[in-house]
Write a protein that holds these residues in place. Structure first.
Motif, PDB file in Angstrom:
ATOM      1  N   VAL A 278       0.865  -1.172   0.000  1.00  0.00           N
ATOM      2  CA  VAL A 278       0.000   0.000   0.000  1.00  0.00           C
ATOM      3  C   VAL A 278       0.902   1.223   0.000  1.00  0.00           C
ATOM      4  CG1 VAL A 278      -0.160   0.116   2.520  1.00  0.00           C
ATOM      5  CG2 VAL A 278      -1.992   1.088   1.124  1.00  0.00           C
ATOM      6  N   SER A 279       0.458   2.302  -0.625  1.00  0.00           N
ATOM      7  CA  SER A 279       1.301   3.487  -0.731  1.00  0.00           C
ATOM      8  C   SER A 279       0.452   4.739  -0.697  1.00  0.00           C
ATOM      9  CB  SER A 279       2.108   3.445  -2.040  1.00  0.00           C
ATOM     10  OG  SER A 279       2.898   4.597  -2.187  1.00  0.00           O
ATOM     11  N   VAL A 280       0.995   5.775  -0.041  1.00  0.00           N
ATOM     12  CA  VAL A 280       0.362   7.092  -0.035  1.00  0.00           C
ATOM     13  C   VAL A 280       1.432   8.122  -0.357  1.00  0.00           C
ATOM     14  CG1 VAL A 280      -1.425   6.449   1.607  1.00  0.00           C
ATOM     15  CG2 VAL A 280       0.742   7.376   2.450  1.00  0.00           C
ATOM     16  N   ASP A 295       6.795  13.448  -5.263  1.00  0.00           N
ATOM     17  CA  ASP A 295       7.991  13.973  -4.591  1.00  0.00           C
ATOM     18  C   ASP A 295       8.024  13.562  -3.125  1.00  0.00           C
ATOM     19  OD1 ASP A 295       6.407  15.892  -3.100  1.00  0.00           O
ATOM     20  OD2 ASP A 295       6.484  17.223  -4.828  1.00  0.00           O
ATOM     21  N   THR A 296       6.891  13.061  -2.636  1.00  0.00           N
ATOM     22  CA  THR A 296       6.769  12.587  -1.260  1.00  0.00           C
ATOM     23  C   THR A 296       5.968  11.289  -1.295  1.00  0.00           C
ATOM     24  OG1 THR A 296       6.676  14.891  -0.506  1.00  0.00           O
ATOM     25  CG2 THR A 296       6.021  13.186   1.074  1.00  0.00           C
ATOM     26  N   GLN A 297       6.509  10.229  -0.715  1.00  0.00           N
ATOM     27  CA  GLN A 297       5.834   8.931  -0.802  1.00  0.00           C
ATOM     28  C   GLN A 297       6.200   8.065   0.387  1.00  0.00           C
ATOM     29  OE1 GLN A 297       6.521   6.888  -4.530  1.00  0.00           O
ATOM     30  NE2 GLN A 297       5.217   5.143  -4.012  1.00  0.00           N
ATOM     31  N   GLN A 298       5.191   7.337   0.895  1.00  0.00           N
ATOM     32  CA  GLN A 298       5.408   6.327   1.929  1.00  0.00           C
ATOM     33  C   GLN A 298       4.717   5.036   1.475  1.00  0.00           C
ATOM     34  OE1 GLN A 298       3.494   9.284   3.154  1.00  0.00           O
ATOM     35  NE2 GLN A 298       5.456  10.327   3.001  1.00  0.00           N
ATOM     36  N   ALA A 299       5.439   3.931   1.574  1.00  0.00           N
ATOM     37  CA  ALA A 299       4.884   2.631   1.196  1.00  0.00           C
ATOM     38  C   ALA A 299       5.043   1.661   2.349  1.00  0.00           C
ATOM     39  CB  ALA A 299       5.585   2.085  -0.049  1.00  0.00           C
ATOM     40  N   ILE A 300       4.088   0.748   2.475  1.00  0.00           N
ATOM     41  CA  ILE A 300       4.155  -0.310   3.483  1.00  0.00           C
ATOM     42  C   ILE A 300       3.948  -1.649   2.779  1.00  0.00           C
ATOM     43  CG2 ILE A 300       3.190  -1.268   5.615  1.00  0.00           C
ATOM     44  CD1 ILE A 300       2.191   1.518   6.313  1.00  0.00           C
ATOM     45  N   TRP A 301       4.861  -2.571   3.042  1.00  0.00           N
ATOM     46  CA  TRP A 301       4.751  -3.925   2.493  1.00  0.00           C
ATOM     47  C   TRP A 301       4.583  -4.919   3.633  1.00  0.00           C
ATOM     48  CZ3 TRP A 301       8.930  -0.741   0.955  1.00  0.00           C
ATOM     49  CH2 TRP A 301       8.858  -0.259  -0.360  1.00  0.00           C
ATOM     50  N   MET A 308       7.577  -3.894   6.244  1.00  0.00           N
ATOM     51  CA  MET A 308       8.637  -2.999   5.768  1.00  0.00           C
ATOM     52  C   MET A 308       8.017  -1.688   5.319  1.00  0.00           C
ATOM     53  SD  MET A 308      11.814  -3.754   3.194  1.00  0.00           S
ATOM     54  CE  MET A 308      10.860  -4.370   1.803  1.00  0.00           C
ATOM     55  N   ILE A 309       8.701  -0.603   5.652  1.00  0.00           N
ATOM     56  CA  ILE A 309       8.234   0.744   5.327  1.00  0.00           C
ATOM     57  C   ILE A 309       9.280   1.442   4.469  1.00  0.00           C
ATOM     58  CG2 ILE A 309       7.626   3.017   6.263  1.00  0.00           C
ATOM     59  CD1 ILE A 309       6.720   1.596   8.818  1.00  0.00           C
ATOM     60  N   ASN A 409       4.493   1.333  -6.381  1.00  0.00           N
ATOM     61  CA  ASN A 409       4.056   2.329  -7.364  1.00  0.00           C
ATOM     62  C   ASN A 409       2.698   1.982  -7.965  1.00  0.00           C
ATOM     63  OD1 ASN A 409       6.046   4.255  -7.162  1.00  0.00           O
ATOM     64  ND2 ASN A 409       7.289   3.433  -8.824  1.00  0.00           N
ATOM     65  N   ILE A 410       2.428   0.694  -8.148  1.00  0.00           N
ATOM     66  CA  ILE A 410       1.099   0.297  -8.632  1.00  0.00           C
ATOM     67  C   ILE A 410       0.044   0.699  -7.607  1.00  0.00           C
ATOM     68  CG2 ILE A 410      -0.379  -1.672  -9.203  1.00  0.00           C
ATOM     69  CD1 ILE A 410       2.173  -3.067 -10.280  1.00  0.00           C
ATOM     70  N   ALA A 411       0.308   0.415  -6.340  1.00  0.00           N
ATOM     71  CA  ALA A 411      -0.631   0.803  -5.281  1.00  0.00           C
ATOM     72  C   ALA A 411      -0.793   2.318  -5.222  1.00  0.00           C
ATOM     73  CB  ALA A 411      -0.133   0.274  -3.925  1.00  0.00           C
TER      74      ALA A 411
END
Length: 449
Positions: A278-280, A295-301, A308-309, A409-411
């Motif tokens: 998931v990503s915001v 330019d700003t992104q956070q992802a959680i797997w 993992m963040i 990136n897909i999320a």
């Protein structure tokens, strides 16, 4: 796409057939003959550079300083870039390359070339790598390995089918201090790892002002530069180093620096890919500039036994642990933090029914030292060309390190969680998201293994 084996996955994900007008069969060379040319330690290795931009030339500069390695061909769709590559070769080797060209296929046609460096923009990584394997040549390909997961699996399949050495340019795999830190994580001394955090905060990359489309420079074959990417007018913001901020050609900072940092997490944790992503984020720092990617992104797997963040930001430099980039492994006994300059361990604490205490002794900062691990990584590739052993960042490692980046990136683009079947390399229950796993190629370019 239906469920099935990887072989079936390729049938569904990748267009079959060869590049129009190019005979793949004619480009294949005998593997044994190719091996015989370089099997002796004193035999000369001949290199072709495909993509003579800054990173391609940096790789070439390291490679041609190795004994008995020479560059005989430089390819770039921009004559000015090719000239820079040729000048580099002449300055180091005291003679220019045998030829320069705008068409990488002419490099692959040269039977005396043993390997190529692929330093092109990211959307041009897969095809030259696969076609070089088909032509019996080994490949040093820059990160990210590809811009789509299905392309990455195709590159792995080509390397295996044609028995080629393919190394991705994630040079941390050849850095002694990264190796030592990874071994410490694997030793269990940090206790059970429950969270891995990776990041890149780059205060030296900022806003890209919007500019109108224009004619391409006369020194550039722009249609060849686009290659398999969609046809569109030339814009200097989408060209050369800033191409990475556009979805047609790359995946933003997530695949640019994520390729490096997520690879360290994969290495230490012994993993292939997450079960979900998931990503915001968005264009929060520079909402009006020309970039498409966040330019700003956070992802959680999510992985079976830990999460993992990832986080990144452009134009600011104080990331987690007050540093620009890094990876942190959070264990029950301590936290190991590593970046390109060194690593350290912070002890965890315990205050359950007692005064707070440290659980472990920790470790002060261990310097990376003065090792040129970019050069070491390049030398590892050359050594493996001779020995035919798998290199430090061999192609399957490179492919696996990119899966999490692409899924994030897909999320991000779809605005929802995506779930991943690690074995089948397919998105689960989301046909729209599954379409992003591969990419459509502009005619006449096609992907064939």
């Amino acid at each position: 796409m239906r469920s099935g084996t990887r072989r079936e996955f390729f049938k569904d994900s990748l267009a079959a057939g060869a590049l129009a007008g190019a005979s793949i069969g004619a480009r294949r060379s005998d593997t044994a003959a190719s091996y015989d040319r370089i099997s002796g330690a004193n035999d000369r290795i001949r290199i072709g550079l495909v993509g003579s931009g800054g990173q391609g030339r940096a790789d070439l500069n390291k490679m041609i300083r190795i004994e008995n390695v020479e560059c005989v061909a430089v390819c770039d769709v921009d004559d000015a870039q090719a000239a820079k590559g040729a000048a580099l070769v002449e300055s180091v080797s005291n003679r220019p390359p045998a030829f320069t060209t705008r068409d990488f296929r002419k490099v692959l046609d040269q039977k005396d070339i043993d390997a190529i460096i692929v330093g092109t923009p990211d959307h041009w990584h897969a095809l030259p790598t696969i076609m070089a394997c088909q032509a019996g040549k080994d490949v040093y390909v820059e990160k990210p390995l590809t811009v789509a997961i299905a392309e990455g699996r195709a590159v792995v399949a080509a390397a295996r089918k044609y028995n080629r050495i393919v190394q991705m340019g994630t040079q941390q795999r050849s850095a002694p201090h990264y190796s030592r830190a990874v071994e410490h994580v694997k030793s269990g001394q940090l206790g059970k790892i429950r969270l891995v955090r990776a990041w890149a905060y780059l205060d030296w990359k900022g806003e890209i002002p919007v500019v109108p489309d224009s004619d391409a420079p006369p020194s550039v074959d722009y249609d060849m530069w686009l290659g398999p990417a969609p046809k569109r007018p030339f814009n200097k913001n989408r060209f050369h180093s800033t191409f990475r901020w556009y979805w047609d050609y790359s995946g933003g900072l997530m695949t640019d620096w994520g390729a490096h940092m997520i690879d360290i997490a994969n290495w230490a944790m012994g993993i292939r890919a997450p079960n979900s992503a998931v990503s915001v984020g968005g264009k929060f720092g520079y909402p009006g500039d020309a970039m498409e990617t966040p330019d700003t992104q956070q992802a959680i797997w999510q992985f079976p036994e830990f999460s993992m963040i990832w986080e990144h930001a452009l134009g600011v430099g104080r990331g987690p642990e007050a540093r620009e980039h890094g990876v942190a492994f959070h264990g029950n006994e301590g936290v190991l933090v590593i970046d390109r300059e060194g690593w350290e361990i912070y002890p965890e604490t315990d205050a359950i029914n007692k005064p707070r205490r440290y659980k472990s002794p920790g470790m002060p900062r261990q310097s990376a030292g003065s090792s040129d691990y970019h050069a070491t990584h390049i030398r590892n590739f050359i050594d493996c060309m001779r020995s035919r052993r798998l290199p430090n960042s061999e192609v399957e490692i490179g492919h696996n390190s990119m899966i999490a980046c692409h899924l994030a990136n897909i999320a991000q683009r779809l605005g929802r969680q995506v779930k991943w079947d690690v074995e089948k390399e397919m998105i689960v229950g989301d046909p729209e998201a599954q379409r992003y796993v591969s990419r459509e190629y502009r005619a006449p370019w096609k992907l064939a293994i």
